[in-house]
Scaffold this motif. Structure first.
Motif, mmCIF file in Angstrom:
data_model
loop_
_atom_site.group_PDB
_atom_site.id
_atom_site.type_symbol
_atom_site.label_atom_id
_atom_site.label_comp_id
_atom_site.label_asym_id
_atom_site.label_seq_id
_atom_site.Cartn_x
_atom_site.Cartn_y
_atom_site.Cartn_z
ATOM 1 N N UNK A 11 0.839 -1.238 0.072
ATOM 2 C CA UNK A 11 -0.009 0.041 0.053
ATOM 3 C C UNK A 11 0.813 1.112 -0.128
ATOM 4 N N UNK A 12 1.952 1.236 0.440
ATOM 5 C CA UNK A 12 2.968 2.426 0.515
ATOM 6 C C UNK A 12 4.274 2.257 -0.492
ATOM 7 N N UNK A 13 4.226 1.271 -1.237
ATOM 8 C CA UNK A 13 5.547 1.289 -2.135
ATOM 9 C C UNK A 13 5.282 2.312 -3.291
ATOM 10 N N UNK A 14 6.336 3.202 -3.324
ATOM 11 C CA UNK A 14 6.274 4.173 -4.684
ATOM 12 C C UNK A 14 5.976 3.152 -5.854
ATOM 13 N N UNK A 112 0.445 8.304 6.709
ATOM 14 C CA UNK A 112 -0.563 9.034 7.716
ATOM 15 C C UNK A 112 -1.772 8.074 8.089
ATOM 16 N N UNK A 113 -2.611 7.703 6.889
ATOM 17 C CA UNK A 113 -3.646 7.363 7.103
ATOM 18 C C UNK A 113 -3.564 5.761 7.426
ATOM 19 N N UNK A 114 -2.158 5.034 6.935
ATOM 20 C CA UNK A 114 -2.248 3.626 7.416
ATOM 21 C C UNK A 114 -1.603 3.627 8.866
ATOM 22 N N UNK A 115 -0.924 4.577 9.226
ATOM 23 C CA UNK A 115 -0.345 4.691 10.575
ATOM 24 C C UNK A 115 -1.579 4.745 11.604
ATOM 25 N N UNK A 116 -2.401 5.553 11.178
ATOM 26 C CA UNK A 116 -3.905 6.047 12.012
ATOM 27 C C UNK A 116 -4.603 4.672 11.880
ATOM 28 N N UNK A 239 3.750 0.893 6.447
ATOM 29 C CA UNK A 239 3.979 -0.486 5.616
ATOM 30 C C UNK A 239 3.477 -1.611 6.384
ATOM 31 N N UNK A 240 3.745 -1.750 7.491
ATOM 32 C CA UNK A 240 3.356 -2.876 8.545
ATOM 33 C C UNK A 240 1.742 -3.065 8.490
ATOM 34 N N UNK A 244 -1.585 -5.355 7.369
ATOM 35 C CA UNK A 244 -2.311 -5.856 8.314
ATOM 36 C C UNK A 244 -1.614 -6.267 9.554
ATOM 37 N N UNK A 245 -0.366 -5.994 9.951
ATOM 38 C CA UNK A 245 0.415 -6.733 10.827
ATOM 39 C C UNK A 245 0.660 -5.595 12.041
#
Ligand SMILES: C[S@@+](CC[C@H](N)C(=O)[O-])C[C@H]1O[C@@H](n2cnc3c(N)ncnc32)[C@H](O)[C@@H]1O
Length: 409
Positions: A11-14, A112-116, A239-240, A244-245
């Protein structure tokens, strides 16, 4: 042989445009060409002219990697090889940098979205200062190193590392660049099947490539990845979450963490040590000992010591020190890691130094180290594969902290 390994998207790979992808593929293939075509030419060059010229000049045969280097640096073929290697390395990072710069605002927003979206912790103290041996230069020619931040919530160098290191290893550490972590997990699975760590610390985790396999293998464990590169752990956390980890990350120095004594059952690192320094490495060992619970294990996967190989191989590998901004690369291989582990309190009878090569340095054998199936199909996680392929290039230092009774005695 054409290397068709590709990195798994996440999801965050350029993402690369067609032009960017073509440049990246070129950089990766150029590296492959140097390894498969130019590198083998160094041996005959050495045997047929450099060693003889050295002997004529000095009245004796070259004895160690320094003698060999003093002759080889004057040779046109070696100069051509070393320059090509350096150019390939610079091209590689540059080909990714263009792509990261183009989409940086989106990458920051996605991070930011993934971390949240996760309960896992991300700790980046405002006053955190990374050590000088990491910030003083761009290690392995990676622009910005691991710590550069030029904008709020920057993740650029994390993204650069994620994509760049896949090209750097030419895909041989797997679609998720995680062969080292997977290999240590497999090592534990085979050799310590009853070992169930409650808490695991991965020191020098960068973007968490090697950290995540531990969460898959030990899903109930509390896992921390720490690194001195704040933008790297920010990227790692997102990334984690994208996978989903639930894995915690922190900007922290492995020489001096904020964890309490005995907090972890397992402390690992993967290619951290050779990027530290002669002063820092013993401190990292001491810190691992401090944060380990009695009976806990420390495992460092890194470069094999020079005394396990012939002088010509030492010379070839030491080119990283000279031409790839890896100042501790050679010196680290000359250090006695077992003695260091013993000095900080690990018991010699519990210290194991395995020549357990796995991936990267010898690219041909590396493919055997990673499950071919997993390389082709990310969904298919084969935990029986990826354990230090014979003929690969890493080794592991394994040390166990004494049990409570022995510590009290
Ligand atoms: C080659 S990378 C490690 C790769 C990563 N372990 C993996 O397997 O993908 C080395 C990392 O060590 C980090 N590092 C260097 N010195 C450190 C220290 N004292 N404490 C924590 N991290 C450190 C660097 O910032 C860098 O991210």
């Amino acid at each position: 042989m054409l290397n068709t390994f590709q990195q798994a998207s996440h999801q965050i790979l350029p993402q690369a445009t067609a032009d960017e992808a073509a440049r990246q593929e070129f950089a990766k293939s150029f590296k492959g060409f140097i390894q498969s075509t130019l590198l083998p030419g160094l041996t005959p060059v050495y045997n047929t002219r450099v060693a003889k010229a050295f002997e004529k000049e000095h009245g004796r045969a070259p004895q160690d990697r320094r003698d060999i280097r003093s002759g080889m640096v004057k040779d046109f073929y070696f100069q051509h090889y070393a320059a090509s290697n350096r150019i390939a390395q610079e091209l590689l990072w540059e080909s990714v940098n263009v792509s990261v710069d183009r989409q940086l605002p989106e990458l920051i927003e996605r991070a930011r979205e993934l971390s949240a979206s996760t309960k896992a912790k991300l700790v980046i103290p405002e006053d955190f200062v990374p050590p000088r041996y990491v910030t003083a230069f761009d290690i392995h020619c990676m622009p910005g190193g691991y710590c550069s931040e030029v904008t709020k919530d920057d993740v650029a160098v994390g993204a650069l590392y994620d994509r760049g290191v896949f090209l750097y290893s030419m895909g041989y550490t797997g679609p998720n660049n995680d062969d080292m972590g997977r290999s240590v997990c497999n090592y534990l699975r085979r050799h310590a099947p009853d070992f169930k760590p409650r808490r695991i610390l991965d020191m020098g985790c960068t973007v968490g490539h090697s950290t995540l396999p531990y969460k898959e293998y030990f899903p109930d464990a509390e896992i921390w990845g720490i690194d001195v590169g704040a933008p790297c752990v920010r990227y790692a956390h997102a990334r984690a979450a994208g996978f989903g980890l639930e894995v915690n990350f922190a900007a922290m120095n492995a020489e001096e963490t904020t964890f309490e004594d005995g907090y972890f059952d397992l402390v690992v690192s993967h290619i951290l040590l050779h990027e530290t320094s002669g002063k820092a490495m013993p401190r990292v060992f001491a810190e691992a000992h401090r944060v380990l619970a009695p009976g806990g294990m420390m495992i460092h996967a890194d470069l094999p010591p020079f005394d396990l190989m012939d002088p010509f191989t030492q010379f070839i590998l030491d080119n990283e020190t000279w031409y790839n901004n890896e100042p501790f690369w050679g010196a680290m291989r000359d250090m006695d890691q077992i003695a260091l582990a013993e000095k900080v309190g690990f018991d010699r009878s519990a210290v194991k130094f395995d020549t357990a090569p796995m991936a990267v340095m010898e690219f041909a054998a590396a493919a055997e180290g990673y499950s071919q199936q997993a390389a082709e199909d990310v969904a298919e996680r084969d935990f029986t594969a990826g354990e230090f392929a014979p003929g690969g290039g890493w080794e592991v230092l394994i040390a166990r902290k004494a049990e409570a009774a022995a510590l009290a005695a």
